[in-house]
Enzyme design. Structure first.
Site, mmCIF file in Angstrom:
data_model
loop_
_atom_site.group_PDB
_atom_site.id
_atom_site.type_symbol
_atom_site.label_atom_id
_atom_site.label_comp_id
_atom_site.label_asym_id
_atom_site.label_seq_id
_atom_site.Cartn_x
_atom_site.Cartn_y
_atom_site.Cartn_z
ATOM 1 N N LYS A 113 0.768 -1.124 0.001
ATOM 2 C CA LYS A 113 -0.020 -0.094 0.219
ATOM 3 C C LYS A 113 0.955 1.379 -0.174
ATOM 4 O O LYS A 113 2.013 1.081 0.186
ATOM 5 C CB LYS A 113 -0.721 -0.028 1.201
ATOM 6 C CG LYS A 113 -1.919 -1.162 1.280
ATOM 7 C CD LYS A 113 -2.891 -1.190 2.414
ATOM 8 C CE LYS A 113 -4.145 -2.099 2.140
ATOM 9 N NZ LYS A 113 -5.245 -1.993 3.416
ATOM 10 N N TYR B 105 -12.433 -1.892 -3.636
ATOM 11 C CA TYR B 105 -13.160 -2.017 -2.248
ATOM 12 C C TYR B 105 -14.618 -1.788 -2.280
ATOM 13 O O TYR B 105 -15.248 -1.516 -0.928
ATOM 14 C CB TYR B 105 -12.494 -0.894 -1.382
ATOM 15 C CG TYR B 105 -10.981 -1.350 -0.885
ATOM 16 C CD1 TYR B 105 -11.009 -2.639 -0.190
ATOM 17 C CD2 TYR B 105 -9.887 -0.558 -1.431
ATOM 18 C CE1 TYR B 105 -9.430 -2.854 0.296
ATOM 19 C CE2 TYR B 105 -8.513 -0.884 -0.828
ATOM 20 C CZ TYR B 105 -8.555 -1.906 -0.042
ATOM 21 O OH TYR B 105 -7.263 -2.276 0.453
ATOM 22 N N PHE C 237 -15.451 3.916 6.701
ATOM 23 C CA PHE C 237 -14.174 4.187 6.246
ATOM 24 C C PHE C 237 -13.991 4.341 4.824
ATOM 25 O O PHE C 237 -12.758 4.426 4.420
ATOM 26 C CB PHE C 237 -13.078 3.312 6.926
ATOM 27 C CG PHE C 237 -13.056 1.820 6.874
ATOM 28 C CD1 PHE C 237 -12.863 1.247 5.468
ATOM 29 C CD2 PHE C 237 -13.899 1.149 7.624
ATOM 30 C CE1 PHE C 237 -12.939 -0.309 5.418
ATOM 31 C CE2 PHE C 237 -14.125 -0.280 7.529
ATOM 32 C CZ PHE C 237 -13.708 -0.921 6.471
ATOM 33 N N ARG D 227 -1.994 -14.328 4.479
ATOM 34 C CA ARG D 227 -2.798 -13.842 5.903
ATOM 35 C C ARG D 227 -2.125 -13.818 6.994
ATOM 36 O O ARG D 227 -1.819 -12.813 7.800
ATOM 37 C CB ARG D 227 -4.202 -14.234 5.855
ATOM 38 C CG ARG D 227 -5.287 -14.029 4.858
ATOM 39 C CD ARG D 227 -5.541 -12.340 4.484
ATOM 40 N NE ARG D 227 -6.208 -11.774 5.644
ATOM 41 C CZ ARG D 227 -6.912 -10.712 5.759
ATOM 42 N NH1 ARG D 227 -7.134 -10.276 4.375
ATOM 43 N NH2 ARG D 227 -7.261 -10.193 6.764
ATOM 44 N N THR E 295 -5.611 -6.633 10.901
ATOM 45 C CA THR E 295 -5.961 -5.611 10.366
ATOM 46 C C THR E 295 -5.570 -4.410 10.988
ATOM 47 O O THR E 295 -4.686 -3.308 10.438
ATOM 48 C CB THR E 295 -7.373 -5.331 9.911
ATOM 49 O OG1 THR E 295 -7.751 -6.502 9.443
ATOM 50 C CG2 THR E 295 -7.709 -4.053 9.099
ATOM 51 N N ARG F 33 2.461 -6.361 9.251
ATOM 52 C CA ARG F 33 1.608 -4.992 9.843
ATOM 53 C C ARG F 33 2.368 -4.699 11.226
ATOM 54 O O ARG F 33 2.392 -3.527 11.529
ATOM 55 C CB ARG F 33 0.020 -5.440 9.863
ATOM 56 C CG ARG F 33 -0.647 -5.268 8.548
ATOM 57 C CD ARG F 33 -1.762 -5.971 8.537
ATOM 58 N NE ARG F 33 -2.521 -5.389 7.302
ATOM 59 C CZ ARG F 33 -3.614 -6.112 6.866
ATOM 60 N NH1 ARG F 33 -4.425 -6.799 7.759
ATOM 61 N NH2 ARG F 33 -4.406 -5.460 5.795
ATOM 62 N N ASN G 50 -2.119 0.231 6.685
ATOM 63 C CA ASN G 50 -1.591 -0.945 7.197
ATOM 64 C C ASN G 50 -0.727 -1.492 6.258
ATOM 65 O O ASN G 50 -0.542 -2.883 6.393
ATOM 66 C CB ASN G 50 -2.700 -1.714 7.703
ATOM 67 C CG ASN G 50 -3.644 -2.040 6.860
ATOM 68 O OD1 ASN G 50 -3.695 -1.870 5.795
ATOM 69 N ND2 ASN G 50 -4.873 -2.620 7.445
ATOM 70 N N HIS H 230 -2.344 -5.296 1.489
ATOM 71 C CA HIS H 230 -3.785 -5.999 1.480
ATOM 72 C C HIS H 230 -3.344 -7.418 0.766
ATOM 73 O O HIS H 230 -2.358 -7.728 0.235
ATOM 74 C CB HIS H 230 -4.300 -5.399 0.163
ATOM 75 C CG HIS H 230 -5.529 -6.242 -0.120
ATOM 76 N ND1 HIS H 230 -6.716 -6.194 0.038
ATOM 77 C CD2 HIS H 230 -5.535 -7.186 -1.280
ATOM 78 C CE1 HIS H 230 -7.588 -6.996 -0.172
ATOM 79 N NE2 HIS H 230 -6.858 -7.696 -1.241
ATOM 80 N N GLU I 104 -9.638 -10.752 -7.553
ATOM 81 C CA GLU I 104 -8.608 -9.713 -7.590
ATOM 82 C C GLU I 104 -7.461 -9.704 -8.433
ATOM 83 O O GLU I 104 -6.904 -8.767 -9.075
ATOM 84 C CB GLU I 104 -8.310 -9.619 -6.112
ATOM 85 C CG GLU I 104 -9.374 -9.285 -5.197
ATOM 86 C CD GLU I 104 -8.980 -9.353 -3.506
ATOM 87 O OE1 GLU I 104 -10.017 -9.186 -2.755
ATOM 88 O OE2 GLU I 104 -8.008 -9.496 -3.187
HETATM 89 N N1 UDP Z 1 -9.728 -0.259 7.118
HETATM 90 C C1 UDP Z 1 -10.019 1.074 7.454
HETATM 91 N N2 UDP Z 1 -10.498 1.033 8.805
HETATM 92 C C2 UDP Z 1 -11.285 0.200 9.578
HETATM 93 C C3 UDP Z 1 -11.067 -1.100 8.908
HETATM 94 C C4 UDP Z 1 -10.318 -1.329 7.689
HETATM 95 O O1 UDP Z 1 -9.560 2.022 7.230
HETATM 96 O O2 UDP Z 1 -11.879 0.069 10.568
HETATM 97 C C5 UDP Z 1 -9.125 -0.389 5.817
HETATM 98 C C6 UDP Z 1 -7.828 -1.077 5.970
HETATM 99 O O3 UDP Z 1 -6.898 -0.662 5.054
HETATM 100 C C7 UDP Z 1 -8.027 -2.529 5.681
HETATM 101 C C8 UDP Z 1 -9.076 -2.211 4.460
HETATM 102 O O4 UDP Z 1 -9.783 -1.214 4.847
HETATM 103 O O5 UDP Z 1 -6.777 -3.018 5.426
HETATM 104 C C9 UDP Z 1 -9.828 -3.386 4.304
HETATM 105 O O6 UDP Z 1 -10.508 -4.011 5.466
HETATM 106 P P1 UDP Z 1 -10.632 -5.465 5.778
HETATM 107 O O7 UDP Z 1 -11.726 -5.608 6.909
HETATM 108 O O8 UDP Z 1 -10.961 -6.220 4.507
HETATM 109 O O9 UDP Z 1 -9.281 -5.454 6.414
HETATM 110 P P2 UDP Z 1 -7.875 -6.697 5.859
HETATM 111 O O10 UDP Z 1 -8.632 -7.993 4.817
HETATM 112 O O11 UDP Z 1 -7.178 -5.633 4.970
HETATM 113 O O12 UDP Z 1 -7.122 -7.049 7.125
HETATM 114 MG MG MG Z 2 -10.045 -7.699 3.507
#
Ligand code: UDP
Ligand code: MG
Length: 140
Positions: free
Chosen positions: A11, A51, A59, A87, A93, A104, A114, A117, A128
């Site tokens: 990112k 997204y 958000f 993962r 996250t 992370r 973070n 992705h 994707e």
């Molecule tokens: N995100 C955010 N605020 C939140 C949760 C998620 O800005 O409260 C952003 C963050 O960059 C995250 C992305 O949205 O990586 C996608 O969220 P997801 O729940 O899919 O998390 P991930 O799969 O990336 O761990």
């Molecule tokens: Mg996700």
């Protein structure tokens, strides 16, 4: 188990701090192989579509702004159980919840910025990957 593929994004917070190599090394050390990679600047349309699943979340708007704020590196990763493997090395996250040894934990600035992705299922990985890569750009 046979090798599978997943989709990764380094990112803008990570590319800005010149961490492309450091993040990629952690992916490789976790047993993942980069079989496609390109540095791009995501358009607003791309980020919104990518997204879309989060469109109703509070958000969403800020996330789209963040993901288009600088270059990203999109990658296809291959390895045994690639989605889970990726993962696991990404970490939670929210970096405050991420375990030691994860990307992370090491690099993320915030729950939004973070650093990486990673796809959350084989089905989403396929979608994707196809969103950013044509078959001839993936060389296993
Ligand atoms: N995100 C955010 N605020 C939140 C949760 C998620 O800005 O409260 C952003 C963050 O960059 C995250 C992305 O949205 O990586 C996608 O969220 P997801 O729940 O899919 O998390 P991930 O799969 O990336 O761990
Ligand atoms: Mg996700």
């Amino acid at each position: 188990m046979a090798a599978t593929r997943t989709f990764s994004i380094i990112k803008p917070d990570a590319t800005r701090r010149n961490l492309t190599g450091a993040v990629t090394k952690m992916l490789e050390d976790a047993g993942l192989r980069v079989v496609a990679s390109k540095r791009i600047r995501m358009t607003e349309d791309q980020a919104k579509k990518f997204y879309e699943v989060h469109a109703e979340r509070p958000f969403y708007g800020e996330l789209v702004d963040f993901m288009t704020s600088g270059p990203v590196v999109v990658q296809v990763l291959e390895g045994e159980d690639a989605v889970k493997r990726n993962r696991d090395v990404m970490g939670a996250t929210n970096p405050a919840d991420a375990e030691e040894g994860t990307i992370r934990k090491a690099f993320a600035e915030s729950i939004e910025a973070n650093s990486v992705h990673g796809s959350d299922s084989d089905e989403n990985a396929a979608t994707e990957i196809a969103f950013f890569f044509s078959d001839d750009e993936i060389v296993g």
